[in-house]
Design a protein around this motif. Structure first.
Motif, PDB file in Angstrom:
ATOM      1  N   VAL A 180       0.851  -1.200   0.000  1.00  0.00           N
ATOM      2  CA  VAL A 180       0.000   0.000   0.000  1.00  0.00           C
ATOM      3  C   VAL A 180       0.889   1.253   0.000  1.00  0.00           C
ATOM      4  O   VAL A 180       2.046   1.216   0.421  1.00  0.00           O
ATOM      5  CB  VAL A 180      -0.945   0.020   1.231  1.00  0.00           C
ATOM      6  CG1 VAL A 180      -1.974  -1.104   1.138  1.00  0.00           C
ATOM      7  CG2 VAL A 180      -0.157  -0.053   2.537  1.00  0.00           C
ATOM      8  N   PRO A 181       0.336   2.389  -0.477  1.00  0.00           N
ATOM      9  CA  PRO A 181       1.142   3.616  -0.532  1.00  0.00           C
ATOM     10  C   PRO A 181       1.798   3.991   0.798  1.00  0.00           C
ATOM     11  O   PRO A 181       2.914   4.506   0.805  1.00  0.00           O
ATOM     12  CB  PRO A 181       0.142   4.679  -0.981  1.00  0.00           C
ATOM     13  CG  PRO A 181      -0.824   3.915  -1.811  1.00  0.00           C
ATOM     14  CD  PRO A 181      -0.969   2.580  -1.137  1.00  0.00           C
ATOM     15  N   ILE A 229      -3.629  -7.916   2.606  1.00  0.00           N
ATOM     16  CA  ILE A 229      -3.086  -6.876   1.736  1.00  0.00           C
ATOM     17  C   ILE A 229      -3.838  -5.553   1.840  1.00  0.00           C
ATOM     18  O   ILE A 229      -3.599  -4.652   1.066  1.00  0.00           O
ATOM     19  CB  ILE A 229      -3.016  -7.357   0.268  1.00  0.00           C
ATOM     20  CG1 ILE A 229      -4.364  -7.910  -0.196  1.00  0.00           C
ATOM     21  CG2 ILE A 229      -1.927  -8.390   0.069  1.00  0.00           C
ATOM     22  CD1 ILE A 229      -4.383  -8.331  -1.653  1.00  0.00           C
ATOM     23  N   GLY A 230      -4.757  -5.446   2.804  1.00  0.00           N
ATOM     24  CA  GLY A 230      -5.351  -4.142   3.084  1.00  0.00           C
ATOM     25  C   GLY A 230      -6.801  -4.007   2.673  1.00  0.00           C
ATOM     26  O   GLY A 230      -7.537  -5.000   2.549  1.00  0.00           O
ATOM     27  N   ASP A 231      -7.188  -2.767   2.459  1.00  0.00           N
ATOM     28  CA  ASP A 231      -8.561  -2.336   2.184  1.00  0.00           C
ATOM     29  C   ASP A 231      -9.321  -3.291   1.267  1.00  0.00           C
ATOM     30  O   ASP A 231      -8.789  -3.788   0.273  1.00  0.00           O
ATOM     31  CB  ASP A 231      -8.467  -0.939   1.544  1.00  0.00           C
ATOM     32  CG  ASP A 231      -9.786  -0.479   0.937  1.00  0.00           C
ATOM     33  OD1 ASP A 231     -10.781  -0.480   1.669  1.00  0.00           O
ATOM     34  OD2 ASP A 231      -9.800  -0.132  -0.262  1.00  0.00           O
ATOM     35  N   GLY A 232     -10.611  -3.476   1.597  1.00  0.00           N
ATOM     36  CA  GLY A 232     -11.464  -4.311   0.750  1.00  0.00           C
ATOM     37  C   GLY A 232     -12.375  -3.497  -0.143  1.00  0.00           C
ATOM     38  O   GLY A 232     -13.317  -4.043  -0.710  1.00  0.00           O
ATOM     39  N   GLY A 233     -12.114  -2.200  -0.269  1.00  0.00           N
ATOM     40  CA  GLY A 233     -12.987  -1.349  -1.084  1.00  0.00           C
ATOM     41  C   GLY A 233     -12.401  -1.082  -2.459  1.00  0.00           C
ATOM     42  O   GLY A 233     -11.881  -1.986  -3.110  1.00  0.00           O
ATOM     43  N   SER A 234     -12.453   0.186  -2.868  1.00  0.00           N
ATOM     44  CA  SER A 234     -12.082   0.522  -4.243  1.00  0.00           C
ATOM     45  C   SER A 234     -10.605   0.303  -4.533  1.00  0.00           C
ATOM     46  O   SER A 234     -10.207   0.297  -5.688  1.00  0.00           O
ATOM     47  CB  SER A 234     -12.455   1.976  -4.530  1.00  0.00           C
ATOM     48  OG  SER A 234     -11.737   2.846  -3.675  1.00  0.00           O
ATOM     49  N   SER A 235      -9.781   0.126  -3.502  1.00  0.00           N
ATOM     50  CA  SER A 235      -8.346  -0.046  -3.773  1.00  0.00           C
ATOM     51  C   SER A 235      -7.923  -1.515  -3.757  1.00  0.00           C
ATOM     52  O   SER A 235      -6.739  -1.812  -3.929  1.00  0.00           O
ATOM     53  CB  SER A 235      -7.518   0.740  -2.754  1.00  0.00           C
ATOM     54  OG  SER A 235      -7.528   0.097  -1.501  1.00  0.00           O
ATOM     55  N   VAL A 246       8.986  -4.552  14.227  1.00  0.00           N
ATOM     56  CA  VAL A 246       9.020  -3.995  12.864  1.00  0.00           C
ATOM     57  C   VAL A 246       7.607  -3.601  12.450  1.00  0.00           C
ATOM     58  O   VAL A 246       6.633  -4.251  12.824  1.00  0.00           O
ATOM     59  CB  VAL A 246       9.589  -4.987  11.808  1.00  0.00           C
ATOM     60  CG1 VAL A 246      11.058  -5.265  12.038  1.00  0.00           C
ATOM     61  CG2 VAL A 246       8.788  -6.276  11.740  1.00  0.00           C
ATOM     62  N   GLN A 247       7.520  -2.531  11.682  1.00  0.00           N
ATOM     63  CA  GLN A 247       6.245  -2.155  11.056  1.00  0.00           C
ATOM     64  C   GLN A 247       6.246  -2.792   9.680  1.00  0.00           C
ATOM     65  O   GLN A 247       7.105  -2.508   8.839  1.00  0.00           O
ATOM     66  CB  GLN A 247       6.153  -0.621  10.937  1.00  0.00           C
ATOM     67  CG  GLN A 247       4.905  -0.115  10.236  1.00  0.00           C
ATOM     68  CD  GLN A 247       3.744   0.192  11.190  1.00  0.00           C
ATOM     69  OE1 GLN A 247       3.932   0.303  12.407  1.00  0.00           O
ATOM     70  NE2 GLN A 247       2.548   0.315  10.658  1.00  0.00           N
ATOM     71  N   ALA A 248       5.282  -3.703   9.450  1.00  0.00           N
ATOM     72  CA  ALA A 248       5.320  -4.504   8.219  1.00  0.00           C
ATOM     73  C   ALA A 248       4.118  -4.274   7.312  1.00  0.00           C
ATOM     74  O   ALA A 248       3.978  -4.950   6.311  1.00  0.00           O
ATOM     75  CB  ALA A 248       5.442  -5.977   8.561  1.00  0.00           C
ATOM     76  N   TRP A 249       3.213  -3.386   7.636  1.00  0.00           N
ATOM     77  CA  TRP A 249       2.192  -2.884   6.707  1.00  0.00           C
ATOM     78  C   TRP A 249       1.274  -3.972   6.128  1.00  0.00           C
ATOM     79  O   TRP A 249       1.240  -5.091   6.602  1.00  0.00           O
ATOM     80  CB  TRP A 249       2.866  -2.155   5.532  1.00  0.00           C
ATOM     81  CG  TRP A 249       3.904  -1.175   5.916  1.00  0.00           C
ATOM     82  CD1 TRP A 249       5.254  -1.302   5.718  1.00  0.00           C
ATOM     83  CD2 TRP A 249       3.727   0.100   6.576  1.00  0.00           C
ATOM     84  NE1 TRP A 249       5.905  -0.187   6.181  1.00  0.00           N
ATOM     85  CE2 TRP A 249       4.998   0.672   6.710  1.00  0.00           C
ATOM     86  CE3 TRP A 249       2.608   0.801   7.042  1.00  0.00           C
ATOM     87  CZ2 TRP A 249       5.196   1.919   7.306  1.00  0.00           C
ATOM     88  CZ3 TRP A 249       2.796   2.034   7.636  1.00  0.00           C
ATOM     89  CH2 TRP A 249       4.087   2.582   7.759  1.00  0.00           C
ATOM     90  N   TYR A 250       0.598  -3.532   5.050  1.00  0.00           N
ATOM     91  CA  TYR A 250      -0.064  -4.458   4.124  1.00  0.00           C
ATOM     92  C   TYR A 250       0.883  -4.493   2.929  1.00  0.00           C
ATOM     93  O   TYR A 250       0.890  -3.576   2.100  1.00  0.00           O
ATOM     94  CB  TYR A 250      -1.444  -3.939   3.729  1.00  0.00           C
ATOM     95  CG  TYR A 250      -2.358  -3.683   4.920  1.00  0.00           C
ATOM     96  CD1 TYR A 250      -2.694  -4.725   5.790  1.00  0.00           C
ATOM     97  CD2 TYR A 250      -2.864  -2.416   5.174  1.00  0.00           C
ATOM     98  CE1 TYR A 250      -3.521  -4.489   6.883  1.00  0.00           C
ATOM     99  CE2 TYR A 250      -3.699  -2.180   6.257  1.00  0.00           C
ATOM    100  CZ  TYR A 250      -4.018  -3.219   7.109  1.00  0.00           C
ATOM    101  OH  TYR A 250      -4.834  -2.988   8.195  1.00  0.00           O
ATOM    102  N   GLY A 251       1.693  -5.514   2.886  1.00  0.00           N
ATOM    103  CA  GLY A 251       2.897  -5.478   2.046  1.00  0.00           C
ATOM    104  C   GLY A 251       2.746  -6.034   0.646  1.00  0.00           C
ATOM    105  O   GLY A 251       3.750  -6.331  -0.001  1.00  0.00           O
ATOM    106  N   GLY A 252       1.507  -6.207   0.170  1.00  0.00           N
ATOM    107  CA  GLY A 252       1.340  -6.625  -1.221  1.00  0.00           C
ATOM    108  C   GLY A 252       1.600  -8.105  -1.442  1.00  0.00           C
ATOM    109  O   GLY A 252       1.688  -8.896  -0.498  1.00  0.00           O
ATOM    110  N   CYS A 253       1.726  -8.463  -2.716  1.00  0.00           N
ATOM    111  CA  CYS A 253       1.797  -9.896  -3.064  1.00  0.00           C
ATOM    112  C   CYS A 253       3.072 -10.558  -2.549  1.00  0.00           C
ATOM    113  O   CYS A 253       3.113 -11.775  -2.390  1.00  0.00           O
ATOM    114  CB  CYS A 253       1.673 -10.086  -4.576  1.00  0.00           C
ATOM    115  SG  CYS A 253       3.011  -9.350  -5.511  1.00  0.00           S
TER     116      CYS A 253
END
Ligand code: BGC
Length: 724
Positions: free
Chosen positions: A94-95, A374-380, A536-543
């Motif tokens: 995510v950004p 991987i984060g948000d379930g909406g438009s992104s 560690v901050q590991a976010w929603y780190g994509g695929c």
């Protein structure tokens, strides 16, 4: 030269006609119906909504302003920002994670990859550039922007725009002050001229200066007018003051309330359906509430932008193989590892807990460890089919990995006790934070038309019956309603109680415990942080989130990410946040500015992050030449490992009431035991202040103190004065 088609207009531009003249000539050759057709999305409302409910977001771009008779291709919109939303594209971190890289060059590569995938999937316009500053970490869509600081956000968004616009038109959103989710359809943000221009708009201006093709208005109101029909924002600021030449689209469905007001305010396309304008604009034109001059001006802006970008849009689209291509997955992994922030790494029994090596016995604990998160379930949301979890990543890199989902705390502690290190994966999911579509202003549905126009519905039906297949990932199929839009603003900045209990139990069982936080913005850690040696901050780190994290934990990658926001000690240290506000005041103070003003120390300051080596700064100097200040510094790598540091320049303004500003930064790679010199160029107009009475910028004069630092409030910062 007669201009009767888009091709004629394009040839005229190649022959030297100015794009606006060519666009004007083409619009003059369009019928009344064609011009009105260009002012909203091409799809019918009810059939369009039905398609969305069948996951239409991921199946086809949203079309607008297509006029076959004159060869006007119009726009085909798909969202971002973590990848192409249509199809089964590569999911990038995510950004907010990308903001943590503080690396515009890397972000430009991400933009290039997303742009190529979008084009291959049939889109030519994307809403991937989301840059509302993070006013408060509870904002449900925090993950979609880059951080809390306007300069940093602007540079990252500009880089994404550069990369995207090699293949598609970029649309920057949501203009403006859209940083509350649950109240977005109803809240009016009161903001004064100074706060608006110094805090909430500079990043939009930066991206307009970068040449962004389009701007999306926000749902909320600013100073008493809905953003989708705000002349103050869409005409006076965006066009008259900033010189924006592209077109403005509304946010989706309830982004404007009144057809005539939105048109005269400067909103060009109502997205995504034939809804408010299709019902009311003709009548408004007939009775004089709306003008044909405004209709033409709006269509001309759309046509002119398509002409300006004709080279890009008429170039052949990349082949479909580019979607999820190995190079894009490799980039996703590079970004994932480059985004992981090392927040804490204490010495236990003589050595720091991180990194550990391949032979280490690793216990991975927690419900999120083997989940695609991987984060948000909406438009992104991005429907990538090949996402790898923390467990997948660690199993590639370490020989002995066991997993416990943490549902039984005693069992999890026993698993942790039998390993050399324990990694506890905690945090949030799309249910806890993300886009929200739920109970809202009950008057809004009255804006829907009574039915669809039959010929428009037929065209739409024909278009969606011939779509290329998009596969629904299992994780989506399992969610009610596909999980769309159920996140909203966070209720708390704490971890869930179960996560906190798990951390405590595992830490008590294994002294070498590492906490990995998956979240879209700041998580308050104060209640448990002293019980663990590493975080560690590991976010929603994509695929490639799992492999990227493993690269850092095992030291294949020396962490170089830095916080794009401040993490407070206590939520009460932050400005107020009201999920259900109907009016709310935004002032100059949030994030690191607010903490500094309140005299509150951050738990982890904006710009902070550790490395497996250490750095020191010296040799700071600044020189003023013409309209730029060049700040130079030497970064010394004091340790045994190659690493990268982020040098940050904070300017104190002579006006003591004005907050200090981040005015430049540079990420620099430095070999072990060596030094590197950085030069950061700061245009003097970055130091200007807004004059509310003149509605203009007051140029910087006087002595400005520049602090060259490694994070906001760095006690080891070196300062230098510059007289302007
Ligand atoms: C979101 C926008 C998005 C649009 C189209 C809206 O609900 O607020 O960010 O670009 O939908 O998907």
């Amino acid at each position: 030269m007669t201009i009767a088609t888009f091709d004629d207009a394009s040839r005229a531009v190649s022959a030297g006609t100015h794009v606006t003249d060519a666009a004007r000539a083409l619009v003059a050759a369009m019928t009344v119906d064609e011009r009105l057709w260009c002012l909203d999305g091409d799809a019918p409302t009810w059939a369009g909504l039905g398609f969305l409910a069948r996951n239409g977001y991921h199946k086809a771009p949203f079309l607008a302003a297509q006029v076959e008779r004159i060869g006007l291709g119009g726009v085909a919109f798909s969202d971002g920002p973590r990848g192409a939303v249509v199809g089964n594209a590569t999911c990038f971190p995510v950004p907010m994670a990308r903001g943590a890289t503080w690396d515009p060059e890397l972000e430009e590569r991400v933009g290039d990859a997303i742009g190529r995938e979008l084009r291959a999937l049939g889109a030519n316009l994307t809403g991937a550039v989301c840059v509302n500053v993070l006013r408060h970490p509870a904002w449900g869509r925090a993950q979609e922007t880059y951080g809390e600081d306007p300069h940093h956000v602007g540079e990252m968004g500009a880089a994404l725009t550069r990369g995207l616009q090699r293949s598609v038109l970029a649309c920057v959103k949501h203009f403006a002050c859209n940083s509350m989710e649950n109240a977005r359809f109803s809240v009016d943000i009161e903001v004064d001229e100074v706060a608006l221009h110094e805090v909430y708009l500079p990043h939009f201006k930066r991206i307009v200066d970068e040449g962004v093709a389009s701007v999306m208005s926000a749902y909320n109101a600013v100073n008493g007018e809905w953003c989708g029909q705000s002349k103050a924002l869409l005409t006076e600021v965006l066009r008259d003051e900033w010189g924006f030449e592209g077109f403005v689209i509304s946010d989706w469905i309830f982004g404007l309330r009144d057809a005539a007001t939105s048109l005269s305010a400067g909103l060009d396309i109502e997205m995504p359906y034939r809804m408010v304008r299709a019902q009311h604009l003709r009548e408004a034109l007939e009775c004089g509430d709306a003008s044909w001059a405004d209709v033409d001006a709006a269509v001309e802006r759309v046509v002119a932008t398509l002409l300006r970008f004709d080279d890009v849009l008429s170039a052949p689209a990349p082949s479909i193989e580019v979607v999820g291509a190995p190079q894009h997955r490799a980039l996703a992994r590079e970004v994932a590892s480059r985004s992981v922030i090392l927040l804490r790494n204490e010495v236990v029994d003589g050595s720091p807990v991180l990194p550990f090596d391949r032979a280490t016995r690793v216990a991975v604990v927690g419900r999120l460890a083997d989940r695609v998160n991987i984060g948000d379930g909406g438009s992104s949301d991005v429907w990538d089919l090949e996402c790898r979890t923390v467990i997948d990543g660690l199993r590639d890199r370490a020989d002995h990995v066991v997993h416990d989902d943490g549902s039984d705390i005693d069992r999890a502690a026993a698993v942790a006790a039998s390993a050399d290190v324990a990694v506890v994966v905690v945090g949030y999911t799309y249910v806890d934070e993300g886009e929200y579509i739920g109970e809202t202003d009950p008057s809004l549905p009255a804006m829907f038309p009574p039915g669809d126009e039959p010929h428009v519905a037929d065209l739409f039906q024909a278009a969606i019956s011939e779509l290329p297949p998009t596969i629904t990932p299992d994780r989506i199929a399992e969610r009610p309603r596909g999980g769309f839009g159920i996140g909203g603003d966070r209720i708390s900045l704490r971890l869930p109680d179960a996560d906190v209990a798990l951390i405590r139990a595992v830490a008590a069982a294994n002294p070498r415990t590492i906490v990995a936080i998956q979240a879209g913005s700041a998580v308050v850690c104060s209640e448990w942080i002293d019980t663990v040696p590493a975080v560690v901050q590991a976010w929603y780190g994509g695929c490639e989130a799992g492999p990227g994290l493993a690269d850092v934990l095992l030291g294949v990658m020396n962490p170089s990410a830095r916080l794009p926001f401040s993490v407070p000690v206590d939520e009460a240290d932050l400005p107020a946040f009201e999920r259900h506000a109907t009016t709310f005041r935004y002032d100059r103070w949030h994030g690191w500015w607010h903490l500094a003003r309140q005299g509150r120390k951050a738990a982890f300051p904006f710009g902070f992050g550790l490395s497996y080596t250490t750095f020191a700064l010296d040799g700071v100097e600044a020189s003023l030449a013409h309209d730029v200040v060049v700040v130079r510094a030497t970064v010394r790598n004091m340790g045994e490992r190659h690493g990268a540091d982020v040098v940050q320049i904070y300017a104190e303004l002579p006006d003591r009431d004005a907050p200090a500003r981040l005015v430049g930064f540079a990420r620099v790679e430095v070999a072990a035991h060596s030094a590197a010199t950085v030069a950061v160029t700061v245009p003097v107009d970055r130091l200007a202040t807004r004059d509310a009475e003149q509605h203009a910028w007051r140029p910087a004069v006087g002595v400005h103190r520049f602090a060259v630092a490694r994070f906001a409030g760095d006690p080891d910062a070196l300062t230098v004065n510059v007289a302007i």
